[in-house]
Structure formats: structure tokens, C-alpha cells
Design a protein around this motif. Structure first.
Motif, PDB file in Angstrom:
ATOM      1  N   MET A 236       0.945  -0.979   0.103  1.00 37.58           N
ATOM      2  CA  MET A 236      -0.228  -0.153  -0.121  1.00 37.58           C
ATOM      3  C   MET A 236       0.954   1.239   0.196  1.00 37.58           C
ATOM      4  N   ASP A 240       0.759   3.897  -2.777  1.00 39.77           N
ATOM      5  CA  ASP A 240       0.289   5.512  -2.342  1.00 39.77           C
ATOM      6  C   ASP A 240       1.311   6.389  -3.311  1.00 39.77           C
ATOM      7  N   ARG A 312       0.655   9.799   4.098  1.00 36.32           N
ATOM      8  CA  ARG A 312      -0.209   9.152   3.430  1.00 36.32           C
ATOM      9  C   ARG A 312      -0.802  10.089   2.543  1.00 36.32           C
ATOM     10  N   THR A 314      -3.644   8.708   0.340  1.00 40.03           N
ATOM     11  CA  THR A 314      -4.398   7.674  -0.278  1.00 40.03           C
ATOM     12  C   THR A 314      -5.775   8.449  -0.637  1.00 40.03           C
TER      13      THR A 314
END
Length: 385
Positions: A236, A240, A312, A314
Motif C-alpha cells: 500500500m 500510495d 499518506r 491515499t
């Protein structure tokens, strides 16, 4: 000629504009008449050319360097505008080694990154399995500990650079916990016993893709990236970063389609006047130009946020990928329409773009998956989580 005014936006620093101009000049000379009839050979040649030109070094970071996501995006946008396979070749050097850059030991980095950054080795990212595409937590490939080694068993599919890569970042279940918490990441050289390419996959826009099988394939425990059970987190984290660059590639395709459409409607005459003089045509061009800029704003917002230290991105990356890839599909479709019969003629630029863009709405998280991500992020923000 592609619009460059976006490089003056506050997302960028002066060196980004210089870099984009230098890469554009190199691509205009080096990426003419790329032979796509043998995609394996073309990609091998392109990786070497990108390495020799010094461009592939931006796909990974060594030493005290950090990945510059804006540079990654500018590279993919520029290369995609010139040649789809060139973009693919650069992108996979980055995606394939992203986990090594972010989570590798110094020994792992010092061995592999000089090879991929110089174009001497080709890398790949082996995550997808036959029964689990976007549902990474449902992966079933296993890595069983055996003394100082792990033994790999299982299959991966739709693996870009499958069959030509020298090294794979591979994700397998080590069983620390159920679901996502039981996956780990490994660096797997392509020459190991027990590894085989069982099928090469053909697509509407040819790229090196394959199904891989691992049968009692033994790797040393030192090949693990990060800690046991960190595989989902690693995957992830890599996505990202690189999901935004998929959007940038789509933007490159869209810019090229807009350029081709502008040239067409200026040169083509209808009833003694350029096609551009028709108001409906002007409406199409206006929509295309607006969608290009809107996509660029979302892409470089996400890239800037990551470069500024956001842990992050996302939500931002999902928005950029969803919007840019969907809008690029529409922009290219309009360009095909404005070319009339020539737009569907095999080998025409807009026809090739039409085939190239479709996969970008699927890989690294399909469009509907991005919608789920965005909706969940919006709800979490609403609830103050």
C-alpha cells in the motif's frame, strides 16, 4: 505543441521545469519510430536507453535521496505523450523497486538499485493473483519458513514485465495473522529454480505481461523486505506513491490526444473552412482542454502533498487516478471522433492512444475501487476519524 504553462504552478520548483524541458527534448529525438512489434525487445531497449540517458535514475532513490513524486509524475507524463512503451518501461523500474527504495536494507538497496537505475536490470512488481486482483488481503501464495530460507508456492498473474524482468518484488502469505496482516514482501531474482513463466498475456495495447508460477522456490530469509507480516503495508505504501504516477501517464496520453485533435481540426476543411470553425467542434476542444487542466491539478496536488511530507496521500492519489484516467479516456475518444475514419485506422496516433488508455482505468486499483477509497475517506473525515 503540448501546453507547458502548468509548470509555472506553485506545485513546482524551478528544477522541475528544467527537468521536464530536458526530458521532452531527449524524448523528441530518442523516441521516434519505436518498433512495437516485439514488445519484449522494445522494452529491453527502452530500459537501457532510459538508463543511459540518466532518466531511469529518478525511478528510485539511493542513499540520502528521497523519491520526488513530482519528478516521477513529470517523467511519466512526458514519456507517455511521446511513446506508451517508454512510459511503461520507466514506470515499472519505479514500481518494481519502490518497496526496495522505501523498505529495503542498505545491502538490498546497494545491490539492486544501481542496476535498475542504470537500466542494467529490469524490475517487476508481483502482487496480483488469479483470484485476488484489487483484494490484496485475499492473496493465497505462500512463503513457508524453512531454516534460513523461505519456500515459495503459488501463482501471480497480470504481472507487468513478467518474463523479461531480472528481479521481482513479490508478496506472499507468511501466516503471522489472517488476511492483510499475514503477508510479507520479498526480493526474488528471476533465475531461481522453481520459478517459471507459465503464460504470456496479450492485451489490446501490447505490453510484456505474464502469469508466473512458483513451485518449491527457495529464497534466503535475507530476501525479505521489512519485517514478517508487513507485506500489505509495504504494498500500500508503494501504491500510495505510484498510483499518482498512473494518473500522470493518463495525462500524458490526454495531452497528446488534444494536440492531435487541435492539429486535425485546423488542417481539415469542411465546406471551405477549417473544421475548427464549427461551434460544436470548439465545444469539444474546450471540454478537452478543461479536463486536461483539471486532471493536472489533481495529479500535482497529490504529488506535491507527498513530496511535502504527507505520510499518506491515499485520498488525493485515488482522486487523481480516478479522474485523470476516466477523463483521458473521454478526451481520447473525442480525438478519435474528430479524426473521423482516420481515427480508427490501425497505426494512427489517436488509435494507438485509444488502445493504450483503457488499461490505466484497471491496473493499480480499478476506477470503482478508487471510488470506494474516496467515499470511505470522505466518511472518515466527516466523522473526525
Amino acid at each position: 505543441m503540448a501546453d507547458k504553462s502548468f509548470l509555472s504552478w506553485p506545485f513546482f520548483e524551478p528544477h522541475h521545469a528544467t527537468y521536464a524541458a530536458d526530458l521532452d527534448a531527449w524524448a523528441a529525438e530518442a523516441l521516434t519510430d519505436i518498433d512495437h512489434s516485439d514488445t519484449d525487445a522494445a522494452c529491453r531497449s527502452l530500459v537501457k536507453a532510459l538508463g543511459a540517458g540518466g532518466w531511469a535514475k529518478h525511478s528510485a532513490a539511493e542513499g540520502q535521496e528521497k523519491l520526488d513524486v513530482r519528478t516521477l509524475c513529470l517523467t511519466r507524463e512526458t514519456l507517455a505523450r511521446h511513446d506508451g512503451l517508454a512510459d511503461f518501461s520507466f514506470a515499472m523500474q519505479g514500481l518494481g523497486t519502490g518497496a526496495i527504495t522505501l523498505f529495503g536494507t542498505e545491502e538490498q538497496k546497494s545491490h539492486w538499485l544501481p542496476l535498475t537505475r542504470s537500466g542494467q536490470a529490469i524490475s517487476a512488481f508481483a502482487l496480483t493473483e488469479p483470484q485476488s486482483g484489487s483484494d490484496v488481503a485475499n492473496s493465497t501464495m505462500t512463503a513457508e519458513r524453512d531454516g534460513d530460507d523461505y519456500i515459495l508456492n503459488g501463482e501471480k498473474t497480470w504481472i507487468s514485465n513478467g518474463g523479461i524482468a531480472d528481479v521481482y518484488t513479490l508478496f506472499a502469505r507468511t501466516g503471522e495473522a489472517p488476511g492483510a496482516k499475514g503477508l510479507s514482501a520479498f526480493i526474488v531474482p528471476a533465475d531461481l529454480p522453481g520459478f517459471e513463466v507459465v503464460e504470456r498475456l496479450e492485451t489490446i495495447a501490447p505490453h510484456p505481461l505474464a502469469t508466473l508460477r512458483f513451485t518449491d522456490c527457495r529464497i534466503p530469509a535475507s530476501a525479505m523486505l521489512g519485517q514478517p507480516g508487513q507485506g500489505f503495508k509495504i504494498a500500500m505504501s508503494v501504491l500510495d506513491v505510484f498510483r499518482t504516477t498512473v494518473a500522470a501517464a493518463a495525462l500524458g496520453f490526454a495531452r497528446r490526444a488534444l494536440d492531435e485533435a487541435l492539429a486535425r481540426v485546423q488542417a481539415r476543411e469542411v465546406q471551405g473552412a477549417p473544421l475548427f470553425e464549427l461551434q460544436m467542434v470548439q465545444g469539444h476542444i474546450a471540454d478537452m482542454a478543461m479536463e486536461v487542466d483539471a486532471a493536472a491539478l489533481l495529479i500535482y496536488r497529490a504529488a506535491w502533498a507527498k513530496d511535502m511530507g504527507a505520510p499518506r496521500v491515499t485520498r488525493e492519489a485515488a482522486m487523481a487516478k480516478l479522474f485523470a484516467t476516466d477523463q483521458a479516456q473521454q478526451i481520447i475518444d473525442r480525438a478519435v471522433q474528430l479524426h473521423g475514419g482516420d481515427g480508427v485506422k490501425s497505426g494512427e496516433t489517436v488509435e494507438k492512444l485509444y488502445r493504450e488508455i483503457r488499461a490505466l482505468r484497471i491496473y493499480e486499483g480499478a476506477s470503482d475501487v478508487q471510488r470506494v477509497i474516496i467515499a470511505r475517506q470522505a466518511m472518515a473525515n466527516h466523522l473526525g476519524e
